[in-house]
Design a protein around this motif. Structure first.
Motif, PDB file in Angstrom:
ATOM      1  N   ALA A  41       0.850  -1.184   0.000  1.00  0.00           N
ATOM      2  CA  ALA A  41       0.000   0.000   0.000  1.00  0.00           C
ATOM      3  C   ALA A  41       0.887   1.236   0.000  1.00  0.00           C
ATOM      4  O   ALA A  41       1.930   1.265   0.643  1.00  0.00           O
ATOM      5  N   ASP A  42       0.465   2.213  -0.755  1.00  0.00           N
ATOM      6  CA  ASP A  42       1.159   3.500  -0.763  1.00  0.00           C
ATOM      7  C   ASP A  42       0.487   4.374   0.298  1.00  0.00           C
ATOM      8  O   ASP A  42      -0.634   4.834   0.113  1.00  0.00           O
ATOM      9  N   ASP A  43       1.173   4.563   1.407  1.00  0.00           N
ATOM     10  CA  ASP A  43       0.571   5.276   2.538  1.00  0.00           C
ATOM     11  C   ASP A  43       0.166   6.696   2.173  1.00  0.00           C
ATOM     12  O   ASP A  43      -0.831   7.219   2.658  1.00  0.00           O
ATOM     13  N   GLN A  44       0.952   7.295   1.292  1.00  0.00           N
ATOM     14  CA  GLN A  44       0.646   8.656   0.838  1.00  0.00           C
ATOM     15  C   GLN A  44      -0.695   8.681   0.105  1.00  0.00           C
ATOM     16  O   GLN A  44      -1.548   9.522   0.380  1.00  0.00           O
ATOM     17  N   ASP A  45      -0.872   7.742  -0.817  1.00  0.00           N
ATOM     18  CA  ASP A  45      -2.127   7.651  -1.559  1.00  0.00           C
ATOM     19  C   ASP A  45      -3.293   7.401  -0.615  1.00  0.00           C
ATOM     20  O   ASP A  45      -4.348   8.007  -0.742  1.00  0.00           O
ATOM     21  N   VAL A  46      -3.084   6.489   0.305  1.00  0.00           N
ATOM     22  CA  VAL A  46      -4.152   6.133   1.246  1.00  0.00           C
ATOM     23  C   VAL A  46      -4.566   7.369   2.035  1.00  0.00           C
ATOM     24  O   VAL A  46      -5.748   7.684   2.154  1.00  0.00           O
ATOM     25  N   ALA A  47      -3.578   8.106   2.541  1.00  0.00           N
ATOM     26  CA  ALA A  47      -3.870   9.304   3.335  1.00  0.00           C
ATOM     27  C   ALA A  47      -4.605  10.345   2.497  1.00  0.00           C
ATOM     28  O   ALA A  47      -5.556  10.982   2.963  1.00  0.00           O
ATOM     29  N   THR A  48      -4.183  10.502   1.260  1.00  0.00           N
ATOM     30  CA  THR A  48      -4.811  11.494   0.372  1.00  0.00           C
ATOM     31  C   THR A  48      -6.274  11.144   0.105  1.00  0.00           C
ATOM     32  O   THR A  48      -7.146  12.007   0.150  1.00  0.00           O
ATOM     33  N   ILE A  49      -6.523   9.876  -0.157  1.00  0.00           N
ATOM     34  CA  ILE A  49      -7.887   9.459  -0.478  1.00  0.00           C
ATOM     35  C   ILE A  49      -8.791   9.608   0.747  1.00  0.00           C
ATOM     36  O   ILE A  49      -9.931  10.040   0.643  1.00  0.00           O
ATOM     37  N   GLN A  53     -11.623  12.062   0.063  1.00  0.00           N
ATOM     38  CA  GLN A  53     -12.859  11.289  -0.065  1.00  0.00           C
ATOM     39  C   GLN A  53     -13.435  11.394  -1.469  1.00  0.00           C
ATOM     40  O   GLN A  53     -14.623  11.657  -1.664  1.00  0.00           O
ATOM     41  N   ARG A  54     -12.564  11.221  -2.431  1.00  0.00           N
ATOM     42  CA  ARG A  54     -12.963  11.275  -3.840  1.00  0.00           C
ATOM     43  C   ARG A  54     -13.014   9.862  -4.393  1.00  0.00           C
ATOM     44  O   ARG A  54     -12.132   9.068  -4.075  1.00  0.00           O
ATOM     45  N   ARG A  66      -7.232  -0.274   3.655  1.00  0.00           N
ATOM     46  CA  ARG A  66      -6.727   0.793   4.530  1.00  0.00           C
ATOM     47  C   ARG A  66      -7.597   2.041   4.458  1.00  0.00           C
ATOM     48  O   ARG A  66      -7.896   2.662   5.471  1.00  0.00           O
ATOM     49  N   VAL A  67      -7.990   2.394   3.238  1.00  0.00           N
ATOM     50  CA  VAL A  67      -8.852   3.569   3.070  1.00  0.00           C
ATOM     51  C   VAL A  67     -10.185   3.316   3.785  1.00  0.00           C
ATOM     52  O   VAL A  67     -10.698   4.190   4.490  1.00  0.00           O
ATOM     53  N   ALA A  68     -10.719   2.125   3.620  1.00  0.00           N
ATOM     54  CA  ALA A  68     -11.994   1.797   4.274  1.00  0.00           C
ATOM     55  C   ALA A  68     -11.857   1.907   5.788  1.00  0.00           C
ATOM     56  O   ALA A  68     -12.742   2.439   6.465  1.00  0.00           O
ATOM     57  N   GLN A  69     -10.748   1.441   6.320  1.00  0.00           N
ATOM     58  CA  GLN A  69     -10.519   1.546   7.764  1.00  0.00           C
ATOM     59  C   GLN A  69     -10.470   3.001   8.193  1.00  0.00           C
ATOM     60  O   GLN A  69     -11.086   3.401   9.178  1.00  0.00           O
ATOM     61  N   GLY A  70      -9.726   3.797   7.421  1.00  0.00           N
ATOM     62  CA  GLY A  70      -9.575   5.201   7.759  1.00  0.00           C
ATOM     63  C   GLY A  70     -10.899   5.940   7.706  1.00  0.00           C
ATOM     64  O   GLY A  70     -11.218   6.727   8.595  1.00  0.00           O
ATOM     65  N   LEU A  71     -11.684   5.653   6.674  1.00  0.00           N
ATOM     66  CA  LEU A  71     -12.969   6.329   6.521  1.00  0.00           C
ATOM     67  C   LEU A  71     -13.964   5.856   7.580  1.00  0.00           C
ATOM     68  O   LEU A  71     -14.795   6.629   8.055  1.00  0.00           O
ATOM     69  N   THR A  72     -13.858   4.579   7.942  1.00  0.00           N
ATOM     70  CA  THR A  72     -14.717   4.054   9.005  1.00  0.00           C
ATOM     71  C   THR A  72     -14.422   4.783  10.309  1.00  0.00           C
ATOM     72  O   THR A  72     -15.328   5.173  11.048  1.00  0.00           O
ATOM     73  N   GLN A  73     -13.131   5.013  10.571  1.00  0.00           N
ATOM     74  CA  GLN A  73     -12.751   5.728  11.793  1.00  0.00           C
ATOM     75  C   GLN A  73     -13.267   7.169  11.787  1.00  0.00           C
ATOM     76  O   GLN A  73     -13.522   7.739  12.840  1.00  0.00           O
ATOM     77  N   LEU A  74     -13.421   7.721  10.597  1.00  0.00           N
ATOM     78  CA  LEU A  74     -13.974   9.071  10.493  1.00  0.00           C
ATOM     79  C   LEU A  74     -15.500   9.064  10.626  1.00  0.00           C
ATOM     80  O   LEU A  74     -16.130  10.114  10.611  1.00  0.00           O
ATOM     81  N   GLY A  75     -16.070   7.865  10.688  1.00  0.00           N
ATOM     82  CA  GLY A  75     -17.512   7.762  10.883  1.00  0.00           C
ATOM     83  C   GLY A  75     -18.319   7.779   9.601  1.00  0.00           C
ATOM     84  O   GLY A  75     -19.531   7.980   9.634  1.00  0.00           O
ATOM     85  N   LEU A  76     -17.668   7.581   8.449  1.00  0.00           N
ATOM     86  CA  LEU A  76     -18.426   7.560   7.200  1.00  0.00           C
ATOM     87  C   LEU A  76     -19.280   6.296   7.109  1.00  0.00           C
ATOM     88  O   LEU A  76     -18.836   5.224   7.495  1.00  0.00           O
ATOM     89  N   PRO A  77     -20.504   6.445   6.582  1.00  0.00           N
ATOM     90  CA  PRO A  77     -21.344   5.260   6.393  1.00  0.00           C
ATOM     91  C   PRO A  77     -20.766   4.347   5.311  1.00  0.00           C
ATOM     92  O   PRO A  77     -20.064   4.805   4.403  1.00  0.00           O
ATOM     93  N   ALA A  78     -21.077   3.070   5.435  1.00  0.00           N
ATOM     94  CA  ALA A  78     -20.544   2.077   4.494  1.00  0.00           C
ATOM     95  C   ALA A  78     -20.903   2.412   3.052  1.00  0.00           C
ATOM     96  O   ALA A  78     -20.095   2.210   2.143  1.00  0.00           O
ATOM     97  N   ASP A  79     -22.099   2.927   2.838  1.00  0.00           N
ATOM     98  CA  ASP A  79     -22.509   3.270   1.476  1.00  0.00           C
ATOM     99  C   ASP A  79     -21.574   4.310   0.862  1.00  0.00           C
ATOM    100  O   ASP A  79     -21.241   4.252  -0.320  1.00  0.00           O
ATOM    101  N   GLU A  80     -21.186   5.266   1.664  1.00  0.00           N
ATOM    102  CA  GLU A  80     -20.309   6.337   1.195  1.00  0.00           C
ATOM    103  C   GLU A  80     -18.901   5.792   0.927  1.00  0.00           C
ATOM    104  O   GLU A  80     -18.265   6.124  -0.077  1.00  0.00           O
ATOM    105  N   ILE A  81     -18.425   4.967   1.813  1.00  0.00           N
ATOM    106  CA  ILE A  81     -17.105   4.354   1.630  1.00  0.00           C
ATOM    107  C   ILE A  81     -17.102   3.502   0.357  1.00  0.00           C
ATOM    108  O   ILE A  81     -16.153   3.542  -0.422  1.00  0.00           O
TER     109      ILE A  81
END
Ligand SMILES: [Zn+2]
Length: 104
Positions: A41-49, A53-54, A66-81
């Motif tokens: 995984a490219d950590d830079q890419d993951v952090a940017t995404i 949230q594009r 990793r992105v899904a984990q990060g977005l989940t921690q931000l509280g995004l709904p699964a549909d949005e992720i």
């Protein structure tokens, strides 16, 4: 419709490319169309995404998780992720369920 040049790849080629998006991306990024990245995984890419949230394609599998984990921690709904990662919500739920499993 042109197909991806990779043998046995059923995906149509991306616009004005000889390969489908995934294979094109692998070649461009890794120099190898068969580079499968369950572990890279490219950590830079993951952090940017996570930050932008594009909707993003061409990520490695680990990057998507990793992105899904990060977005989940931000509280995004699964549909949005799912929309951002261009996967089904079901996939996001599966990843989440696996994350909840105790480490073996
Ligand atoms: Zn392909």
């Amino acid at each position: 419709m042109r197909h991806c040049r990779i043998t046995d790849c059923p995906t149509p080629a991306a616009k004005r490319r000889h390969f489908c998006y995934r294979h094109y991306h692998r070649i461009r990024r890794h120099g190898d169309p068969h580079f499968t990245t369950w572990t890279v995984a490219d950590d830079q890419d993951v952090a940017t995404i996570i930050r932008e949230q594009r909707p993003t394609q061409g990520l490695t599998r680990l990057e998507r998780v990793r992105v899904a984990q990060g977005l989940t921690q931000l509280g995004l709904p699964a549909d949005e992720i799912a929309r951002i990662l261009t996967v089904t919500p079901r996939t996001v739920y599966r990843w989440r369920a696996r994350d909840r499993q105790p480490a073996a």
